[in-house]
Design a protein around this motif. Structure first.
Motif, short mmCIF file in Angstrom:
data_model
loop_
_atom_site.label_atom_id
_atom_site.label_comp_id
_atom_site.label_asym_id
_atom_site.label_seq_id
_atom_site.Cartn_x
_atom_site.Cartn_y
_atom_site.Cartn_z
N LEU A 96 0.57 -1.43 -0.15
CA LEU A 96 0.14 0.09 -0.17
C LEU A 96 1.08 1.23 -0.03
O LEU A 96 1.77 1.65 0.64
CB LEU A 96 -0.72 0.42 1.37
N GLU A 97 0.18 2.09 -0.59
CA GLU A 97 1.39 3.90 -0.90
C GLU A 97 2.87 3.60 -1.17
O GLU A 97 3.47 4.43 -1.16
CB GLU A 97 1.14 3.91 0.47
N PHE A 98 2.71 2.25 -1.94
CA PHE A 98 4.45 1.89 -1.94
C PHE A 98 5.15 3.07 -3.44
O PHE A 98 6.02 3.44 -2.98
CB PHE A 98 4.69 0.50 -2.98
N ASP A 99 3.94 3.24 -3.92
CA ASP A 99 3.86 4.27 -5.59
C ASP A 99 5.52 5.01 -5.29
O ASP A 99 5.42 5.79 -5.86
CB ASP A 99 2.90 4.57 -6.07
N ALA A 100 4.54 5.97 -4.01
CA ALA A 100 5.81 7.48 -3.67
C ALA A 100 7.01 7.19 -2.93
O ALA A 100 7.64 8.03 -2.64
CB ALA A 100 5.04 8.42 -2.70
N ILE A 101 7.64 5.69 -2.10
CA ILE A 101 7.78 5.88 -1.34
C ILE A 101 9.86 6.04 -2.84
O ILE A 101 10.91 6.07 -2.64
CB ILE A 101 7.83 4.35 -0.90
N PRO A 102 9.88 4.75 -3.78
CA PRO A 102 10.63 4.85 -4.74
C PRO A 102 11.26 6.44 -4.59
O PRO A 102 12.52 6.98 -5.28
CB PRO A 102 10.25 3.93 -5.43
N ALA A 103 10.71 7.46 -5.09
CA ALA A 103 10.97 8.07 -5.39
C ALA A 103 11.13 8.70 -4.43
O ALA A 103 12.39 9.61 -4.55
CB ALA A 103 9.61 9.26 -6.28
N ARG A 104 10.48 9.10 -3.05
CA ARG A 104 11.25 10.05 -2.30
C ARG A 104 12.52 9.51 -1.48
O ARG A 104 13.29 10.32 -1.21
CB ARG A 104 10.28 9.78 -0.56
N LYS A 105 13.03 8.04 -2.74
CA LYS A 105 14.07 7.24 -1.69
C LYS A 105 14.97 7.76 -2.58
O LYS A 105 16.44 7.71 -2.70
CB LYS A 105 14.50 5.88 -1.74
N VAL A 106 14.80 7.79 -4.36
CA VAL A 106 15.89 8.30 -4.69
C VAL A 106 16.25 9.96 -4.62
O VAL A 106 17.48 9.69 -4.64
CB VAL A 106 14.83 9.01 -6.39
N MET A 107 15.53 10.44 -4.15
CA MET A 107 15.75 12.20 -4.27
C MET A 107 17.08 12.49 -2.76
O MET A 107 17.59 13.32 -2.83
CB MET A 107 14.68 12.59 -3.29
N GLU A 108 16.06 10.83 -1.79
CA GLU A 108 17.55 11.09 -0.25
C GLU A 108 18.70 10.15 -1.02
O GLU A 108 19.64 10.28 -0.06
CB GLU A 108 16.56 10.40 0.57
N LYS A 109 18.79 9.91 -2.11
CA LYS A 109 19.71 8.92 -2.90
C LYS A 109 20.25 7.51 -1.72
O LYS A 109 21.15 6.90 -1.02
CB LYS A 109 21.29 9.93 -2.41
N ARG A 110 18.98 6.89 -1.22
CA ARG A 110 18.54 5.56 -0.83
C ARG A 110 18.55 4.36 -1.89
O ARG A 110 18.03 3.67 -1.19
CB ARG A 110 18.28 6.19 0.77
N ALA A 111 18.51 4.95 -2.66
CA ALA A 111 18.01 3.67 -4.58
C ALA A 111 18.76 3.54 -5.29
O ALA A 111 19.51 4.55 -4.33
CB ALA A 111 16.46 4.40 -4.54
N TYR A 112 18.96 2.12 -5.41
CA TYR A 112 20.02 1.31 -5.96
C TYR A 112 19.61 0.45 -6.87
O TYR A 112 18.48 -0.16 -6.38
CB TYR A 112 20.85 1.10 -4.74
N CYS A 113 19.95 0.14 -8.31
CA CYS A 113 19.13 -0.54 -8.64
C CYS A 113 19.95 -0.53 -10.10
O CYS A 113 21.60 -0.05 -10.21
CB CYS A 113 17.98 0.36 -10.09
#
Length: 167
Positions: A32-49
Motif C-alpha cells: 500500500l502506498e508504495f508508489d511514492a516511496i521509490p521517488a522519495r528514496k531516489v531524492m534521498e539517494k537511498r535507492a539503488y538499481c
C-alpha cells in the motif's frame, strides 16, 4: 549473461521500479502506498538499481535508517535476472553505503514461504543472522541482523564504490 552495474537510482528508474514491484508483489504482499516511496528514496539517494534495458530493472533496493540502526528496506530481483549475482551485488552495495560498525537489519520471508528461500540464503551468505519473527501489517517476516565491517573508508558516495560485475 553479461556484465551489470549497481548504480544509484534516478528519476527515470521509478516507472521500471514500479513494474518490478508489481512482479514481486505476490511475495511481499500488498504494498500500500508504495508508489511514492521509490521517488522519495531516489531524492534521498537511498535507492539503488541494476538496469536490464531502457525500461526494465533487473534488481533494485531501498535503504533506510540512522545511527541507531540501518535497514535494507526493500530488495527485489526480477525473475528473469535471478541467479546472476544481482542480489549479492545489491546487498554488498548496501553494506558499503552504511558507516563502519553499523547495525544493519533486513526483514525477509519466513521459512514456510518457499519462494522466499533464495532471499534467506542470500542474506545468510552475506553474513546476516536471523534474530526473530516479526509481524508487519499482518504478515510474518523473519528479521536478520549483521554489523558492517570496521576496516573500510568512509567515502561511500564516490563512483569508485559503485559495483561493477561480470556474470
Amino acid at each position: 549473461m553479461g556484465s551489470f552495474h549497481v548504480l544509484p537510482a534516478a528519476a527515470n528508474d521509478i516507472l521500471p521500479w514500479l513494474a518490478l514491484a508489481n512482479e514481486v508483489e505476490y511475495l511481499f504482499g500488498p504494498m500500500l502506498e508504495f508508489d511514492a516511496i521509490p521517488a522519495r528514496k531516489v531524492m534521498e539517494k537511498r535507492a539503488y538499481c541494476v538496469s536490464s534495458s531502457a525500461n526494465r530493472l533487473a534488481g533494485a533496493m531501498l535503504l533506510g535508517g540512522s545511527d541507531s540502526g540501518y535497514w535494507i528496506r526493500w530488495l527485489a530481483v526480477s525473475s528473469a535476472s535471478r541467479g546472476r549475482g544481482i542480489g549479492t551485488a545489491l546487498v554488498t552495495t548496501a553494506l558499503k553505503a552504511f558507516p563502519p560498525r553499523s547495525s544493519v537489519y533486513v526483514d525477509t520471508f519466513v521459512d514456510d514461504t518457499l519462494d522466499g528461500r533464495a532471499a534467506r540464503r542470500l542474506y545468510e551468505r552475506s553474513g546476516f543472522t536471523p534474530l526473530s519473527v516479526v509481524c508487519d501489517g499482518g504478515v510474518q517476516r523473519l528479521r536478520y541482523f549483521r554489523e558492517t565491517p570496521s576496516d573500510r573508508k568512509e567515502d561511500y558516495g564516490s563512483e569508485a564504490n559503485l559495483l561493477s560485475h561480470k556474470s
